[in-house]
Design an enzyme around this catalytic site. Sequence first.
Site, PDB file in Angstrom:
ATOM      1  N   PHE A   1       0.853  -1.189   0.000  1.00 21.61           N
ATOM      2  CA  PHE A   1       0.000   0.000   0.000  1.00 21.61           C
ATOM      3  C   PHE A   1       0.885   1.233   0.000  1.00 21.61           C
ATOM      4  CE2 PHE A   1      -2.420   3.509   1.741  1.00 21.61           C
ATOM      5  CZ  PHE A   1      -3.563   3.461   0.962  1.00 21.61           C
TER       6      PHE A   1
ATOM      7  N   ASP B   1       9.234   2.571   1.843  1.00 20.08           N
ATOM      8  CA  ASP B   1       8.047   3.294   2.310  1.00 20.08           C
ATOM      9  C   ASP B   1       7.883   3.004   3.806  1.00 20.08           C
ATOM     10  OD1 ASP B   1       5.526   4.123   3.062  1.00 20.08           O
ATOM     11  OD2 ASP B   1       4.517   3.377   1.250  1.00 20.08           O
TER      12      ASP B   1
ATOM     13  N   LYS C   1       2.522   9.732   8.361  1.00 21.50           N
ATOM     14  CA  LYS C   1       1.667   9.363   9.503  1.00 21.50           C
ATOM     15  C   LYS C   1       2.066   9.926  10.869  1.00 21.50           C
ATOM     16  CE  LYS C   1      -1.116   5.754   7.604  1.00 21.50           C
ATOM     17  NZ  LYS C   1      -0.713   4.995   6.429  1.00 21.50           N
TER      18      LYS C   1
HETATM   19  C1  LIG Z   1      -0.975   5.272   5.009  1.00 18.21           C
HETATM   20  C2  LIG Z   1       0.096   4.873   4.093  1.00 18.21           C
HETATM   21  C3  LIG Z   1       0.389   5.618   2.938  1.00 18.21           C
HETATM   22  C4  LIG Z   1      -0.450   6.794   2.499  1.00 18.21           C
HETATM   23  O1  LIG Z   1      -0.392   7.837   3.390  1.00 18.21           O
HETATM   24  P1  LIG Z   1      -1.469   9.049   3.270  1.00 18.21           P
HETATM   25  O2  LIG Z   1      -0.985  10.030   4.292  1.00 18.21           O
HETATM   26  O3  LIG Z   1      -2.812   8.461   3.591  1.00 18.21           O
HETATM   27  O4  LIG Z   1      -1.403   9.563   1.893  1.00 18.21           O
HETATM   28  C5  LIG Z   1       1.467   5.230   2.179  1.00 18.21           C
HETATM   29  N1  LIG Z   1       2.214   4.162   2.509  1.00 18.21           N
HETATM   30  C6  LIG Z   1       1.962   3.423   3.604  1.00 18.21           C
HETATM   31  C7  LIG Z   1       2.848   2.276   3.931  1.00 18.21           C
HETATM   32  C8  LIG Z   1       0.888   3.739   4.426  1.00 18.21           C
HETATM   33  O5  LIG Z   1       0.621   2.983   5.496  1.00 18.21           O
END
Ligand SMILES: *Cc1c(COP(=O)(O)O)cnc(C)c1O
Length: 414
Positions: free
Chosen positions: A147, A234, A263
């Site tokens: 994700f 990420d 986050k």
């Molecule tokens: C939540 C998340 C995103 C996206 O972040 P947003 O602030 O909602 O755009 C990207 N990568 C990972 C691993 C995430 O958990």
Amino acid sequence: MSLPVDPDVEYCDSLRGAEPSPHLMQAYAREPVVFEQGKGAYLWDAEGEAYLDAIAGVAVTKLGHAHPEIAEAIADQAKRLIHTSNLYSIEWQERLGQRLCALSGMQRAFFCNSGAEANETALKLARLHGYRRGVVSPKVLVMENSFHGRTLATLAATGNPAVQRGFAPLVPGFVRVPYDDIEALQQAAQETRGIVAILLESVQGEGGVRVASTEYLRDLRRLCQENDWLLMMDEVQAGLGRTGAWFGYQHADVLPDVVTVAKGLGNGVPIGACLAQGQAAELFVPGNHGSTFGGNPLACRVGCAVLDIIERERLVPHAAAMGRRLLGSLREGLADQPAVVAIRGHGLMVGIVLDRSCTELVTQALTDQRLLISVTRDKTIRLLPALICTQAEIDDIAGRVVRLVRGFLRVAPA
Ligand SMILES: *Cc1c(COP(=O)(O)O)cnc(C)c1O
């Protein structure tokens, strides 16, 4: 636990009961509860009922709700200066960039406002990296079950057809491989021309709390080195202490070329960053990329305060210890349940995988246990408690989750 009611606050009666609003796009399936106040690991609804928060705004409020130092940093900075734009130097941005680089092993930061934007930045770095090498059709290797966000490029990078459905044509340039499978990746690499980068999470959060092995991350580092691909991690969900290290890749002792965070960095104030080292850190020149809000004094000052508190309170080793405790209690409490397929995690990122769909548990947890959890990929209960949770709060979370799952499995059809 009683509600710390503020007599001066007029609670909005129209929100009580929380019928879906006719004026909001229906992008979310919301629970019919309105939280009006929080403190640490607790939230209170309009009726003054207390709830224990085991999801922390989806890995965001890692210092808990209404942290007084964060509130103070926001208030003080708001009185001085919120925004000037990136046309001018921003001292707090430079400070936060320096702090994040020191913690992550990176050299330069670009600030934005969300995880998706941080990953967009990383993907633009990958494209530029290919452009400089004369790659005509650059490809980024991405993972199954990953994700990376909801913008057009990040949803194309995301390994979940449900996120992509209806949004064709997808941004091209991604090649998908199974996660944590080095042979499959090598196979795909042999069959693919123009690879410029690999993008992955050290722990897949939305994908069901899957942890990449140490050997896998080391193999990826070596492959990227040999082939001049960027290793892009990420760390939006796993980063900044949650797994019991500042960054998930540090458990494997590898140094990526690009790291994304968001986050938990602002404890709820929107902020994201793309960090890079080596040649990747030098790719952007003025005009390549930008953000109006990104890295404003308010968000960056809060980011610095968040890092201060994590360091001072030693919350990274605390997250490791609390994560072990939570995993242990859950495994003990659910050991006799054959329908529990796996209980896994890293630090305070924990997943309980069932053999059946359990999405209704989010509502049941609220009503029956006064507990906030999430369910991802239909069958995985995901817990992301705040890093400030005490041992007693972690034990309370474990107890409520065990009661919830045992009760659910007694009645839910397989
Ligand atoms: C939540 C998340 C995103 C996206 O972040 P947003 O602030 O909602 O755009 C990207 N990568 C990972 C691993 C995430 O958990």
